[in-house]
Scaffold this motif. Structure first.
Motif, PDB file in Angstrom:
ATOM      1  N   VAL A  78       0.850  -1.189   0.000  1.00 61.15           N
ATOM      2  CA  VAL A  78       0.000   0.000   0.000  1.00 61.15           C
ATOM      3  C   VAL A  78       0.884   1.236   0.000  1.00 61.15           C
ATOM      4  O   VAL A  78       2.035   1.197   0.450  1.00 61.15           O
ATOM      5  CB  VAL A  78      -0.942   0.045   1.226  1.00 61.15           C
ATOM      6  N   VAL A  79       0.329   2.319  -0.537  1.00 63.55           N
ATOM      7  CA  VAL A  79       1.006   3.611  -0.500  1.00 63.55           C
ATOM      8  C   VAL A  79       0.005   4.650  -0.005  1.00 63.55           C
ATOM      9  O   VAL A  79      -1.203   4.522  -0.213  1.00 63.55           O
ATOM     10  CB  VAL A  79       1.569   4.016  -1.884  1.00 63.55           C
ATOM     11  N   LEU A  80       0.523   5.659   0.633  1.00 60.99           N
ATOM     12  CA  LEU A  80      -0.314   6.750   1.117  1.00 60.99           C
ATOM     13  C   LEU A  80      -0.404   7.796   0.014  1.00 60.99           C
ATOM     14  O   LEU A  80       0.597   8.349  -0.426  1.00 60.99           O
ATOM     15  CB  LEU A  80       0.282   7.362   2.391  1.00 60.99           C
ATOM     16  N   THR A  81      -1.611   8.023  -0.466  1.00 66.73           N
ATOM     17  CA  THR A  81      -1.846   9.008  -1.521  1.00 66.73           C
ATOM     18  C   THR A  81      -2.504  10.240  -0.903  1.00 66.73           C
ATOM     19  O   THR A  81      -2.808  10.256   0.295  1.00 66.73           O
ATOM     20  CB  THR A  81      -2.770   8.447  -2.617  1.00 66.73           C
ATOM     21  N   MET A  82      -2.765  11.231  -1.714  1.00 68.38           N
ATOM     22  CA  MET A  82      -3.462  12.427  -1.219  1.00 68.38           C
ATOM     23  C   MET A  82      -4.879  12.082  -0.768  1.00 68.38           C
ATOM     24  O   MET A  82      -5.465  12.787   0.043  1.00 68.38           O
ATOM     25  CB  MET A  82      -3.495  13.506  -2.309  1.00 68.38           C
ATOM     26  N   ASP A  83      -5.420  10.972  -1.269  1.00 66.51           N
ATOM     27  CA  ASP A  83      -6.780  10.544  -0.921  1.00 66.51           C
ATOM     28  C   ASP A  83      -6.808   9.451   0.138  1.00 66.51           C
ATOM     29  O   ASP A  83      -7.865   8.882   0.408  1.00 66.51           O
ATOM     30  CB  ASP A  83      -7.496  10.058  -2.180  1.00 66.51           C
ATOM     31  N   GLY A  84      -5.667   9.120   0.709  1.00 73.22           N
ATOM     32  CA  GLY A  84      -5.595   8.070   1.724  1.00 73.22           C
ATOM     33  C   GLY A  84      -4.803   6.871   1.228  1.00 73.22           C
ATOM     34  O   GLY A  84      -4.183   6.907   0.168  1.00 73.22           O
ATOM     35  N   TRP A  85      -4.814   5.802   2.001  1.00 71.27           N
ATOM     36  CA  TRP A  85      -4.075   4.590   1.659  1.00 71.27           C
ATOM     37  C   TRP A  85      -4.738   3.885   0.486  1.00 71.27           C
ATOM     38  O   TRP A  85      -5.965   3.803   0.402  1.00 71.27           O
ATOM     39  CB  TRP A  85      -4.017   3.650   2.865  1.00 71.27           C
ATOM     40  N   ARG A  86      -3.915   3.344  -0.427  1.00 74.15           N
ATOM     41  CA  ARG A  86      -4.402   2.602  -1.577  1.00 74.15           C
ATOM     42  C   ARG A  86      -3.496   1.396  -1.801  1.00 74.15           C
ATOM     43  O   ARG A  86      -2.286   1.450  -1.566  1.00 74.15           O
ATOM     44  CB  ARG A  86      -4.412   3.457  -2.852  1.00 74.15           C
ATOM     45  N   ILE A  87      -4.089   0.307  -2.282  1.00 74.98           N
ATOM     46  CA  ILE A  87      -3.320  -0.886  -2.624  1.00 74.98           C
ATOM     47  C   ILE A  87      -2.596  -0.630  -3.946  1.00 74.98           C
ATOM     48  O   ILE A  87      -3.215  -0.218  -4.922  1.00 74.98           O
ATOM     49  CB  ILE A  87      -4.236  -2.118  -2.744  1.00 74.98           C
ATOM     50  N   HIS A  88      -1.289  -0.883  -3.939  1.00 74.53           N
ATOM     51  CA  HIS A  88      -0.481  -0.697  -5.150  1.00 74.53           C
ATOM     52  C   HIS A  88      -0.179  -2.032  -5.834  1.00 74.53           C
ATOM     53  O   HIS A  88      -0.066  -2.104  -7.052  1.00 74.53           O
ATOM     54  CB  HIS A  88       0.813   0.036  -4.823  1.00 74.53           C
ATOM     55  N   SER A  89      -0.051  -3.099  -5.049  1.00 75.21           N
ATOM     56  CA  SER A  89       0.160  -4.422  -5.632  1.00 75.21           C
ATOM     57  C   SER A  89      -0.404  -5.478  -4.690  1.00 75.21           C
ATOM     58  O   SER A  89      -0.493  -5.266  -3.478  1.00 75.21           O
ATOM     59  CB  SER A  89       1.647  -4.687  -5.902  1.00 75.21           C
ATOM     60  N   MET A  90      -0.784  -6.605  -5.293  1.00 75.25           N
ATOM     61  CA  MET A  90      -1.351  -7.685  -4.490  1.00 75.25           C
ATOM     62  C   MET A  90      -1.228  -8.993  -5.262  1.00 75.25           C
ATOM     63  O   MET A  90      -1.521  -9.042  -6.458  1.00 75.25           O
ATOM     64  CB  MET A  90      -2.821  -7.398  -4.181  1.00 75.25           C
ATOM     65  N   ALA A  91      -0.791 -10.048  -4.549  1.00 76.47           N
ATOM     66  CA  ALA A  91      -0.680 -11.374  -5.167  1.00 76.47           C
ATOM     67  C   ALA A  91      -0.792 -12.434  -4.087  1.00 76.47           C
ATOM     68  O   ALA A  91      -0.365 -12.223  -2.947  1.00 76.47           O
ATOM     69  CB  ALA A  91       0.641 -11.519  -5.903  1.00 76.47           C
ATOM     70  N   ARG A  92      -1.359 -13.576  -4.473  1.00 75.26           N
ATOM     71  CA  ARG A  92      -1.421 -14.703  -3.539  1.00 75.26           C
ATOM     72  C   ARG A  92      -0.040 -15.315  -3.383  1.00 75.26           C
ATOM     73  O   ARG A  92       0.676 -15.512  -4.355  1.00 75.26           O
ATOM     74  CB  ARG A  92      -2.391 -15.763  -4.038  1.00 75.26           C
ATOM     75  N   LYS A  93       0.305 -15.608  -2.161  1.00 75.83           N
ATOM     76  CA  LYS A  93       1.568 -16.271  -1.856  1.00 75.83           C
ATOM     77  C   LYS A  93       1.347 -17.782  -1.838  1.00 75.83           C
ATOM     78  O   LYS A  93       2.137 -18.542  -2.377  1.00 75.83           O
ATOM     79  CB  LYS A  93       2.054 -15.766  -0.500  1.00 75.83           C
ATOM     80  N   THR A  94       0.275 -18.219  -1.188  1.00 76.18           N
ATOM     81  CA  THR A  94      -0.093 -19.635  -1.144  1.00 76.18           C
ATOM     82  C   THR A  94      -1.605 -19.735  -1.307  1.00 76.18           C
ATOM     83  O   THR A  94      -2.334 -18.795  -1.004  1.00 76.18           O
ATOM     84  CB  THR A  94       0.294 -20.298   0.195  1.00 76.18           C
ATOM     85  N   ARG A  95      -2.055 -20.903  -1.782  1.00 77.50           N
ATOM     86  CA  ARG A  95      -3.496 -21.080  -1.954  1.00 77.50           C
ATOM     87  C   ARG A  95      -3.826 -22.559  -2.018  1.00 77.50           C
ATOM     88  O   ARG A  95      -3.156 -23.329  -2.698  1.00 77.50           O
ATOM     89  CB  ARG A  95      -3.940 -20.399  -3.230  1.00 77.50           C
ATOM     90  N   THR A  96      -4.880 -22.943  -1.309  1.00 76.64           N
ATOM     91  CA  THR A  96      -5.430 -24.282  -1.371  1.00 76.64           C
ATOM     92  C   THR A  96      -6.920 -24.141  -1.641  1.00 76.64           C
ATOM     93  O   THR A  96      -7.586 -23.311  -1.033  1.00 76.64           O
ATOM     94  CB  THR A  96      -5.213 -25.040  -0.045  1.00 76.64           C
ATOM     95  N   THR A  97      -7.443 -24.944  -2.551  1.00 74.71           N
ATOM     96  CA  THR A  97      -8.854 -24.869  -2.904  1.00 74.71           C
ATOM     97  C   THR A  97      -9.504 -26.220  -2.638  1.00 74.71           C
ATOM     98  O   THR A  97      -8.949 -27.262  -3.000  1.00 74.71           O
ATOM     99  CB  THR A  97      -9.029 -24.469  -4.378  1.00 74.71           C
ATOM    100  N   TYR A  98     -10.666 -26.174  -2.004  1.00 74.73           N
ATOM    101  CA  TYR A  98     -11.429 -27.370  -1.686  1.00 74.73           C
ATOM    102  C   TYR A  98     -12.764 -27.315  -2.411  1.00 74.73           C
ATOM    103  O   TYR A  98     -13.495 -26.331  -2.289  1.00 74.73           O
ATOM    104  CB  TYR A  98     -11.713 -27.451  -0.173  1.00 74.73           C
ATOM    105  N   ASN A  99     -13.106 -28.356  -3.151  1.00 77.95           N
ATOM    106  CA  ASN A  99     -14.412 -28.450  -3.781  1.00 77.95           C
ATOM    107  C   ASN A  99     -15.373 -28.983  -2.724  1.00 77.95           C
ATOM    108  O   ASN A  99     -15.172 -30.070  -2.183  1.00 77.95           O
ATOM    109  CB  ASN A  99     -14.355 -29.393  -4.987  1.00 77.95           C
ATOM    110  N   MET A 100     -16.423 -28.225  -2.450  1.00 80.99           N
ATOM    111  CA  MET A 100     -17.320 -28.567  -1.359  1.00 80.99           C
ATOM    112  C   MET A 100     -18.407 -29.572  -1.769  1.00 80.99           C
ATOM    113  O   MET A 100     -18.884 -30.320  -0.943  1.00 80.99           O
ATOM    114  CB  MET A 100     -17.969 -27.309  -0.792  1.00 80.99           C
TER     115      MET A 100
END
Length: 153
Positions: free
Chosen positions: A120-142
């Protein structure tokens, strides 16, 4: 280092994003309150594929397309770790879980759990997400029959 209030705003920023996913609210105003104009995020498409998006327009288009396949979703985040930070930027890791009720097959539902990193970065309008990615992930079919609250009433 972000203040305690800044950290709370940053955690709420991710929650706001997750609520937008659950409400399928991908309009330009909502997304610009969450992401920087040139944000880079990775959106999971299936168990083994993902889409890299750059900029608000691409993020909005990808989320809209992805969530057309989803009848409903419910996301939860927890365990925020501030890995690196300054007064106007921070790197965070947290856990995110999402339950999805798919439109592709009757009663198909799955749970996806994992860890994401986001900056996140602090902009003139407040905090905003600049980048995002999953590090790990597990998916279960219910493979269960699901009903929304509206269907039960």
């Amino acid at each position: 280092m972000p203040s305690v209030n800044d950290k709370q705003e940053i955690m709420e920023l991710l929650s706001k994003y997750l609520f937008c996913l659950d409400e399928k609210k991908f309009d330009s105003v909502s997304m610009s309150e969450i992401f920087t104009e040139n944000a880079e995020i990775t959106i999971p498409l299936s168990i083994d594929s993902q889409q890299e998006c750059r900029g608000l327009k691409e993020i909005r288009a990808a989320l809209t397309a992805r969530f057309k396949q989803v009848k409903s979703s419910h996301h939860v985040s927890s365990d925020f770790l501030f890995l690196a930070s300054s007064d106007n930027a921070a790197e965070i890791r947290c856990k995110v879980s999402g339950f999805y009720n798919s439109l592709s097959q009757e009663n198909e539902a799955y749970l996806s759990v994992g860890v994401i990193n986001f900056s996140v970065v602090l902009t003139m309008d407040g905090w905003r997400i600049h980048s995002m990615a999953r590090k790990t992930r597990t998916t279960y079919n219910m493979n269960i029959i699901t009903k929304t609250q509206e269907e039960l009433i």
